[in-house]
Design an enzyme around this catalytic site. Structure first.
Site, PDB file in Angstrom:
ATOM      1  N   GLU A  27       4.132  26.151  27.776  1.00  0.00           N
ATOM      2  CA  GLU A  27       3.413  25.610  26.622  1.00  0.00           C
ATOM      3  C   GLU A  27       3.464  24.080  26.548  1.00  0.00           C
ATOM      4  OE1 GLU A  27       3.740  28.117  22.866  1.00  0.00           O
ATOM      5  OE2 GLU A  27       5.504  28.788  23.976  1.00  0.00           O
ATOM      6  N   SER A 158       2.214  31.317  22.514  1.00  0.00           N
ATOM      7  CA  SER A 158       0.812  30.958  22.757  1.00  0.00           C
ATOM      8  C   SER A 158       0.032  32.038  23.490  1.00  0.00           C
ATOM      9  CB  SER A 158       0.706  29.629  23.520  1.00  0.00           C
ATOM     10  OG  SER A 158       1.161  28.578  22.712  1.00  0.00           O
ATOM     11  N   TYR A 224      -6.663  27.858  21.540  1.00  0.00           N
ATOM     12  CA  TYR A 224      -6.672  26.417  21.800  1.00  0.00           C
ATOM     13  C   TYR A 224      -7.972  25.862  22.386  1.00  0.00           C
ATOM     14  CZ  TYR A 224      -1.680  27.086  21.111  1.00  0.00           C
ATOM     15  OH  TYR A 224      -0.462  27.418  20.585  1.00  0.00           O
ATOM     16  N   ARG A 263       5.950  30.318  11.322  1.00  0.00           N
ATOM     17  CA  ARG A 263       4.745  31.119  11.121  1.00  0.00           C
ATOM     18  C   ARG A 263       5.019  32.549  11.542  1.00  0.00           C
ATOM     19  NH1 ARG A 263       1.186  29.623  15.188  1.00  0.00           N
ATOM     20  NH2 ARG A 263       1.064  31.778  15.856  1.00  0.00           N
ATOM     21  N   ASP A 265       3.197  36.230  12.444  1.00  0.00           N
ATOM     22  CA  ASP A 265       1.936  36.866  12.816  1.00  0.00           C
ATOM     23  C   ASP A 265       2.006  38.358  12.509  1.00  0.00           C
ATOM     24  OD1 ASP A 265       1.087  34.400  13.731  1.00  0.00           O
ATOM     25  OD2 ASP A 265       1.694  34.786  15.803  1.00  0.00           O
ATOM     26  N   GLU A 278       5.329  38.904  15.484  1.00  0.00           N
ATOM     27  CA  GLU A 278       6.355  37.954  15.924  1.00  0.00           C
ATOM     28  C   GLU A 278       6.501  36.828  14.909  1.00  0.00           C
ATOM     29  OE1 GLU A 278       5.097  35.072  19.153  1.00  0.00           O
ATOM     30  OE2 GLU A 278       3.589  36.616  19.473  1.00  0.00           O
ATOM     31  N   ASN A 280       7.172  32.616  14.792  1.00  0.00           N
ATOM     32  CA  ASN A 280       7.120  31.381  15.583  1.00  0.00           C
ATOM     33  C   ASN A 280       7.931  30.317  14.850  1.00  0.00           C
ATOM     34  OD1 ASN A 280       4.710  31.959  17.637  1.00  0.00           O
ATOM     35  ND2 ASN A 280       4.187  32.822  15.653  1.00  0.00           N
ATOM     36  N   GLY A 284       2.394  25.511  16.695  1.00  0.00           N
ATOM     37  CA  GLY A 284       1.579  24.364  17.071  1.00  0.00           C
ATOM     38  C   GLY A 284       1.189  23.493  15.897  1.00  0.00           C
TER      39      GLY A 284
END
Length: 314
Positions: A27, A158, A224, A263, A265, A278, A280, A284
């Site tokens: 990443e 990612s 992205y 974050r 998900d 998951e 994070n 990002g």
């Protein structure tokens, strides 16, 4: 132009801030973008900040940290080496305060299998899964989880190395693709339903974002590079469902021991309800990123967001 500025007193309290980004994980390219955005936001807000690209060509990360003069660190190094507790441990030894989750929570958040085990033990919902290795009977795995399923590296972010698998014939290839990034592989039952992401800032959920992509799932390109990925705040949930999703995300974040920001998900399965995917711990912060988007919806500018995160290191 973002006009959020800190006072001279707060600038003195923060001291010299090192934004640590880059690294050597898969990443790296995203971390470089995130680091540039964070550094720009801190400087515009009057923070005395500078950047260190750890693992820049030929550089020794430890020597870089030891030679730099800084009072605290803003961590934005995604993936292994930066998001898994390694960098946090080095800073603990150096007695340097840093943003975000500590060593243990960072390591657990990076390990998708351990994270799911913790959630399951706590009674939180997460899709059925298995951890295939060279001894696994792939036919039996297919019967256990059903098709389609998703195969992913256990320690990458990612959506790197992830594959949707429609049949037993595709399993071996998908597992080998994931193993290019990680020895440990996670097989997870497929969720048919909308995907949501919930940013958590200082223990509280920010506005929920529903993700919509033309891809099979929200993969690296959709995150992205694609211009057709859509992000919805009008997310077709009832008030009760949205409150439940926020509460679940806050619980999931807390159960792993996360702090500061991050974050979660989540997907919504028609039969089983919300399912945690998951957490994070260093998401990002690029122009495509979801945490700044959610903060903006809550009335918080990017500069205010990065300063709020930095305050967590005091």
């Amino acid at each position: 132009m973002d006009y959020f500025m800190i006072s001279a007193q707060e600038r003195a309290e923060f001291g010299r801030v090192a934004v640590l980004y880059g690294g050597s994980s898969a990443e790296r390219s995203i971390s470089l973008k995130s680091g540039a955005e964070v550094l720009r936001g801190l400087k515009q807000a009057n923070v005395d900040a500078f950047g260190i690209d750890l693992c820049a060509a030929g550089a020794d990360p430890l020597a870089q940290l030891q030679q730099a003069e800084f009072d605290r660190a803003f961590l934005i190094m995604h993936g292994r080496g930066g998001e898994d507790g390694t960098l946090q441990g080095v800073l603990e030894i150096m007695a340097k305060p840093y943003t975000g989750s500590d060593v243990m929570a960072s390591a657990l958040g990076m390990d998708k299998v351990k994270c799911k085990q913790i959630w399951r033990a706590a009674g939180l919902p997460t899709p059925a899964y298995a951890v295939p290795d060279e001894t696994t009977d792939l036919q039996q795995l297919g019967q256990q989880l059903g098709f389609p399923m998703i195969i992913k590296p256990a320690h990458e972010g990612s959506s790197i190395g992830m594959s949707k698998v429609e049949s037993a014939a595709q399993l071996q290839q998908a597992i080998q693709a994931a193993q290019q990034f990680d020895r440990a592989v996670l097989a997870e039952s497929w969720i048919n339903g909308p995907e949501f992401t919930v940013a958590v800032l200082n223990g509280k959920a920010l506005p929920v974002i529903r993700l919509e992509t033309s891809h099979a799932f929200y993969d690296f390109e959709a995150k992205y590079q694609a211009n057709d990925t859509q992000y919805h705040f009008d997310n077709e949930l009832t008030e009760a469902q949205e409150a439940e999703l926020k509460r679940l995300s806050e619980q999931a974040f807390e159960m792993v021991g996360c702090r500061g920001w991050g974050r979660v998900d989540v997907m919504l399965d028609q039969q089983r309800g919300f399912q945690l995917l998951e957490v994070n711990t260093l998401p990002g912060m690029t122009d495509h990123s979801l945490v700044p988007m959610a903060a903006r919806q809550a009335g918080m500018s990017f500069n205010e967001l990065v300063v709020t995160i930095l305050r967590g290191s005091l």
